[in-house]
Write an enzyme that holds these catalytic residues in place. Structure first.
Site, mmCIF file in Angstrom:
data_model
loop_
_atom_site.group_PDB
_atom_site.id
_atom_site.type_symbol
_atom_site.label_atom_id
_atom_site.label_comp_id
_atom_site.label_asym_id
_atom_site.label_seq_id
_atom_site.Cartn_x
_atom_site.Cartn_y
_atom_site.Cartn_z
ATOM 1 C CG ASP A 1 -0.722 5.947 2.362
ATOM 2 O OD1 ASP A 1 -1.910 5.791 2.070
ATOM 3 O OD2 ASP A 1 -0.171 5.394 3.333
ATOM 4 C CG HIS B 1 -1.816 1.188 1.272
ATOM 5 N ND1 HIS B 1 -2.770 1.436 0.313
ATOM 6 C CD2 HIS B 1 -1.905 2.210 2.156
ATOM 7 C CE1 HIS B 1 -3.410 2.549 0.605
ATOM 8 N NE2 HIS B 1 -2.899 3.049 1.721
ATOM 9 C CG ASP C 1 -5.434 3.223 4.322
ATOM 10 O OD1 ASP C 1 -5.861 2.847 5.427
ATOM 11 O OD2 ASP C 1 -4.468 3.984 4.204
ATOM 12 C CG ASP D 1 0.746 1.471 5.167
ATOM 13 O OD1 ASP D 1 -0.138 1.055 4.414
ATOM 14 O OD2 ASP D 1 0.510 2.151 6.184
ATOM 15 C CG HIS E 1 -6.682 6.913 1.615
ATOM 16 N ND1 HIS E 1 -6.455 6.169 0.483
ATOM 17 C CD2 HIS E 1 -5.701 6.568 2.485
ATOM 18 C CE1 HIS E 1 -5.396 5.404 0.671
ATOM 19 N NE2 HIS E 1 -4.926 5.628 1.882
#
Length: 1160
Positions: free
Chosen positions: A162, A160, A274, A412, A562
């Protein structure tokens, strides 16, 4: 942003929670999953059945024999030639009449097995400790569940990433994401059994620019052979609470189109692990983009438990209005606390953590907090380790209906090095090999992608009927329940509700929406530029500007992440997002300033190189500054031209405003005809100097749909009445307070003061400066007691954790200024509070303008400055305490697209009753009276007491709320929040909010007011004044043949494939028109109050929509522009273009590819 199950501060969304997951003593519990074979019937029953159905059985056997013959010998000609090559299609949607059973009330809307309202009504929210699976129960199984259908396990490696959180997107890319993508390409290429999924195109596009040709080729090959799947494929994994549907479509389309154009892959499975809660709007948009399946994670832990108890974690998500099952999409909800490895293999995180081989000693990640750590798998321990892991897989499987199981393997920014990736792939392959080589285990395990999982699950569901008795399900995929509703407000543990992020960093939430409507307007201008202008200079302007429009689209898309629009990133990351949006706003405004010159016929040649003659009427000096109105300064005998663009599809008659430095000015239209106007003093948030010395000039403008209109502000124009000065009345205890020159001021002596237009009278408490009541022209009165209050709070960026109820902060004897003119009346209040530096001042405005929407609007503008230590751990709200008997039931919008019914529950804390409010909330009483509040930025809303609507404006929190961010929210900026209030009465019987569990729709008037607020007029002012003696010819631009129906909205009109980056295939249409048909409550006035000429009951013809433009080659497309099979997308036949005719069903959004050619 993950939760952490780690120990220590440098973790993801977890701090300290992991230790509470320590295993406790196990005990048996009932198995919630039942896969028992059917019992054999008694012989007597069988005999009676045969005698009673002898004829039916005989006929059935005859049909069966006929089918066997046909299967063996084929279908005789000529029928076979028509059927042999017919493509397989999904099951067609079917219309289901609502069951007439007494326990299911017959209401309009979708018929489903589960609604999220039903779940909230049923669940007691007791937060019971479930043991090893703290939020569930002690999961067991018998052991024979997989005898007839073995367990098929797909372990899905993922990382993941971000696009901004603790680091900026570029910092993450440099330090982590590029290494992860390199690792994926190298390690997957070593072994065809290895699989991986990737979601964020913002990082993949960045990597693609840097990657060698050999790496690009390897990545494409991995995608082609199914080892690497792009899931979702949006620019980011967007937030679903604050993001507007326009921005969601843009960010998904930007990512999907780049992926299709560059790599040739079109995703069909969505992966959203998420976002902090989930919206059915996202499910609708994905379905209309051609997606088939979704996977989600962050839903309330009590809802997960309830769904898991009944094997309903996989379901068909249906929109609340959908009676024909055209919006159905399959959803897998992950069952446990987080998406990290300890919470994905099974219900016992202490066990699962032992199989996160990146936590072995020598790697950068923390060890398991439960005390048992992963060890290298070898031939000596593989049996013990594999059986231990398989036990978790089997326990997890009992929570679902099928024997196909997905197990995510990642966290992550994982797989950052070859060694880390090899540790995971190597150890798991040994475990898989052992499981697969032992048939007695009744299991098959392998690495997989989302596509592997969903394809296998669907194949199993086709073979085995998993439907429950009486289940509505779906005609598209059998065996699963149908569900409607949303998943807000999210709670992850201990009744911690994530309602704080609905409001965190509200300044940038507002900038987000400004960038949205500016990009939409710029896209329209680009389309008109290339549609109408065939000159080489216009092509050059579009070429030179196209990359800036693409950059703006990507910066808007990036902020939908997000941790962007949510306001949950580190301060310097917020600054990066803000700077990107600010740069794009400036670029778009420069492009629009130049384009209006072309569209108005002012100038064509060398326009791409020369400076624009116009500039926006409002501009920002930097990324975190409020927009400031340009001051028009005129010498005698000159005039300043003002161009206004209307981005909506109906003609707009609206009072507009510019700022001038003198009172004696005149307004003229493009024909140099006099226009009535007024001037009033400009005010500011400074109690020592309320008046700025400048003046606000108002007049009524009329602008054609999607068109431009020119007005002039002149000094010394003979023959026209000058702008009429407003009357000013003042209440203050400050003896040094002076009346602004040259206005005539009077003192307010009464306890109340009122402003009025022909529809309503607003009464205010003078001492407090707050609205008290609203009286209507029909003699009725609504009590609307405005209250400004503050919570004391211990939350953070994510969590709202109030210490009790909000307390009012306004004290008596503040400053009040009433400004009254023929077009606009205003009450400005700079109230007295306990603080020397006021956190808030506010204005209330009403307008006098015949036959315009503004007549019905009450405009509230709150200036908020939650700055300094006095406001630490405070959250500012405005309450409207009305006499609407709503029983604490209200409606708030989801992504500006649809409404959701909200109900305040005593069994959950105050913060759990707060909901997202991206654009609208309203209350309705049993007799039909409505109180509506429109906003143009995402906020939070609640109805905590009967008749109350409470809206949070800003929050300032010192603490980190232990969800991984590592800081509070202290970077507040001065900002303005604008709300439009509307009171409505029904003209016919309407549905009761109490008895009707379905969401209610806004009225047509309410829809239009929301559109005017969210898509404001764009004003541009000439940089240089002109002599009045030289009057240019009348100029305007009116591209539509007529206004569109009032319930038909142009979502976007653009050229989606920018010429800078790619061109459409030869013969493909260049333009894209996306339309939305609004659904409105016909219990409220249909046309009169909204001044509508028509509604979309009948089709419109795209071929005759534009003046001077021929529309060629129109065809329907998916919302991401990549599909043209409308049946596959779920659209009904009436939505397909037939010779240019378009008839769109209410609530639908439909995209059309067009080719335009100028008739000139």
């Amino acid at each position: 942003m993950a939760f952490s199950s780690y120990v220590g501060g440098n973790t993801r969304r977890g701090g300290g929670w992991a230790n509470s997951f320590l295993p406790t003593t196990a005990s048996s519990s009932p198995n919630p999953k039942s896969k028992l074979p059917r019992k054999l019937r008694k012989r007597t029953v069988l005999r009676d059945f045969i005698f009673a159905n002898f004829f039916t059985i005989g006929l059935s056997l005859s049909v069966l024999f006929f089918l066997i013959v046909v299967f063996h010998y084929g279908i005789p000609n000529p029928f076979a030639s028509h059927l042999r090559h017919r493509p397989v299609r999904p099951r067609k949607p079917i219309y289901r009449k609502p069951p007439s059973s007494a326990d299911r009330p017959v209401v309009s809307g979708a018929v489903v097995d589960i609604t999220t309202k039903d779940l909230y009504d049923k669940i007691q929210f007791l937060d019971v400790d479930g043991g090893p699976w703290k939020q569930g129960w002690r999961v067991t199984y018998r052991g024979d569940e997989w005898d007839s259908e073995k367990l098929k396990i797909f372990v899905v490696p993922h990382s993941h990433n971000d696009p901004g959180w603790k680091l900026t997107v570029e910092e993450y890319y440099d330090r982590q994401s590029r290494h992860i993508l390199d690792t994926i390409v190298e390690t997957l290429s070593k072994d065809a059994r290895r699989k991986f999924i990737w979601e964020e195109m913002s990082y993949l596009e960045r990597w693609w620019r840097d990657a060698s040709e050999s790496k690009k080729t390897s990545l494409i090959n991995l995608i082609k052979n199914g080892q690497l799947e792009i899931v979702g494929g949006g620019w980011v994994m967007n937030d679903e609470a604050n993001s507007h549907y326009f921005a969601i479509i843009e960010q998904m389309t930007e990512g999907n189109m780049w992926l299709s154009d560059t790599i040739g892959f079109v995703p069909k499975n969505s992966w959203a692990i998420d976002p902090f809660g989930y919206s059915p709007t996202m499910a609708y948009l994905l379905r209309r983009m051609g997606f088939e399946n979704m996977l989600i994670q962050r839903t309330h832990y009590e809802l997960k438990k309830e769904l898991a108890l009944h094997n309903n974690l996989e379901y068909i998500w249906r929109q609340s209005w959908d009676v024909e099952e055209t919006t159905d999409i399959f959803v897998h909800m992950m069952p446990f606390y987080s998406y990290d490895v300890p919470h994905t293999c099974g219900p016992e995180p202490a066990v699962c953590c032992q199989f996160d081989f990146a936590r072995m000693r020598g790697f950068m990640y923390e060890l398991c907090p439960w005390g048992e750590h992963p060890i290298e798998t070898n031939q000596e321990n593989v049996q013990e380790r594999a059986l231990k892991l398989l036990d978790q897989y089997k326990k997890k499987s009992t929570l679902y209906r099928t024997n196909t199981l997905i197990v995510p393997l990642g966290d992550d920014f994982r797989y950052i090095s070859i060694d880390e990736a090899e540790a995971q792939f190597r150890n798991y392959q040994l475990l898989f090999d052992y499981i697969n080589s032992n048939p007695s285990l009744n299991a098959q395990a392998s690495f997989g992608t989302l596509e592997d999982y969903f394809r296998t699950l669907r194949e199993e569901a086709e073979r085995i009927n998993y439907s429950r008795p009486g289940e509505v399900g779906s005609g598209q995929l059998g065996g699963f329940p149908s569900l409607s509703g949303d998943f807000f407000t999210y709670a992850d543990r201990n009744q911690d509700y994530w309602s704080g992020y609905y409001v965190s960093r509200p300044f940038f939430k507002a900038v987000d929406r400004v960038l949205e409507h500016t990009l939409r307007a710029a896209d329209m201008m680009m389309a008109f530029l290339l549609g109408y202008c065939q000159r080489a200079s216009c092509e050059k302007l579009s070429m030179s500007s196209s990359y800036k429009l693409t950059a703006a689209r990507r910066n808007l898309a990036l902020f939908q992440h997000h941790d962007g629009v949510t306001g949950t990133a580190k301060d310097h990351v917020v600054e990066d997002y803000g700077t990107r949006m600010h740069t794009s706003l400036q670029d778009l405004q420069i492009f629009m300033s130049k384009t209006i010159e072309v569209l108005l016929g002012i100038r064509h040649e060398k326009i791409e190189h020369n400076p624009a003659q116009f500039e926006p009427a409002q501009a920002r000096s930097k990324y975190d500054a409020q927009p400031v109105h340009k001051t028009i300064s005129l010498r005698e005998g000159t005039a300043q031209s003002i161009v206004i663009f209307n981005p909506l599809e109906q003609t707009r008659d609206e009072v507009v405003m510019v700022v001038v430095d003198r009172l004696d000015v005149t307004v003229l239209d493009s024909n140099w005809t006099c226009v009535k106007s007024q001037v009033s003093p400009e005010m500011q948030h400074d109690k020592s100097k309320i008046f700025t010395g400048r003046h606000r000039l108002h007049w009524k403008a009329s602008v054609p749909p999607l068109g431009l209109q020119v007005y002039y502000v002149a000094n010394g124009f003979v023959g026209c009445e000058k702008a009429k000065p407003a009357k000013v009345r003042i209440f203050t205890k400050d003896k040094n307070f002076h009346c602004p020159s040259p206005y005539a001021c009077s003192k307010i002596e009464d306890e109340t003061v009122a402003i009025r237009n022909r529809h309503q009278t607003l009464t205010f408490n003078v001492n407090l400066g707050l609205l008290q009541k609203i009286s209507h022209s029909d003699g009725s009165t609504n009590s609307v007691a405005e209250e400004i209050a503050m919570y004391s709070s211990t939350g953070g960026a994510y969590l709202f954790k109030p210490n009790g109820e909000a307390e009012p902060i306004i004290q008596a004897d503040g400053q009040l200024v009433v400004s009254e003119g023929p077009l606009m009346q205003e009450v400005y209040s700079n109230p007295k509070t306990a603080w020397n530096k006021n956190p808030i001042s506010h204005s209330t405005r009403i307008y006098n303008v015949d036959n315009a929407l503004q007549e019905f609007v009450i405009e509230k503008e709150y200036h908020v400055e939650l700055l300094g230590g006095d406001f630490n751990d405070r959250e500012l709200v405005v309450r409207y305490k009305t006499d609407v008997d709503n029983k604490r039931i209200f409606y708030s919008d989801l992504n500006g697209f649809q409404m959701s019914r909200r109900e305040t529950y005593d069994k959950i804390p105050l913060q759990g009753n707060y909901c997202p409010m991206p654009s609208l909330a309203f209350m309705q009483g049993p007799e039909g009276r409505r109180f509506c509040v429109h906003t143009r930025q995402a906020l939070g809303v609640a109805s905590l007491k009967n008749g109350w609507l409470e809206i949070m404006l800003d929050r300032r929190l010192v603490r980190d709320d232990e969800r991984g961010l590592g800081q509070g929210v202290m970077d507040n900026r001065p900002m303005n929040v604008i709300l439009h209030l509307l009171l409505e009465s029904n003209i016919s019987s309407t549905s009761s909010p109490i008895s009707n569990p379905q969401p209610l729709s806004p009225s047509l008037l309410s829809h239009r007011i929301g559109a005017h607020l969210n898509y404001p007029l764009h004003a541009f002012i000439a940089k240089k004044p002109q002599e009045i003696s030289v009057q240019p010819p009348p100029r305007s631009f009116s591209p539509l043949v007529s206004s569109l129906p009032c319930d038909l909205h142009i979502v976007s009109f653009k050229i989606p494939r920018s010429s800078k980056y790619s061109q459409p295939p030869l013969g493909e249409p260049r333009f894209l028109l996306t339309l939305q048909r609004l659904h409105w409550d016909s219990s409220y006035c249909r046309k009169g109050r909204a001044q509508c000429s028509s509604v979309a009951d009948e089709d419109i013809n795209l071929f005759y929509m534009f003046k001077g433009l021929a529309v060629l080659n129109a065809k329907a497309a998916s919302l991401n522009i990549l599909h043209e099979d409308t049946e596959m997308l779920g659209y009904t036949e009436q939505d397909v273009v037939q010779e240019g005719h378009v008839l769109i069903s209410p609530m639908e959004i439909q995209a059309y590819k067009l080719e335009l050619r100028s008739n000139e």
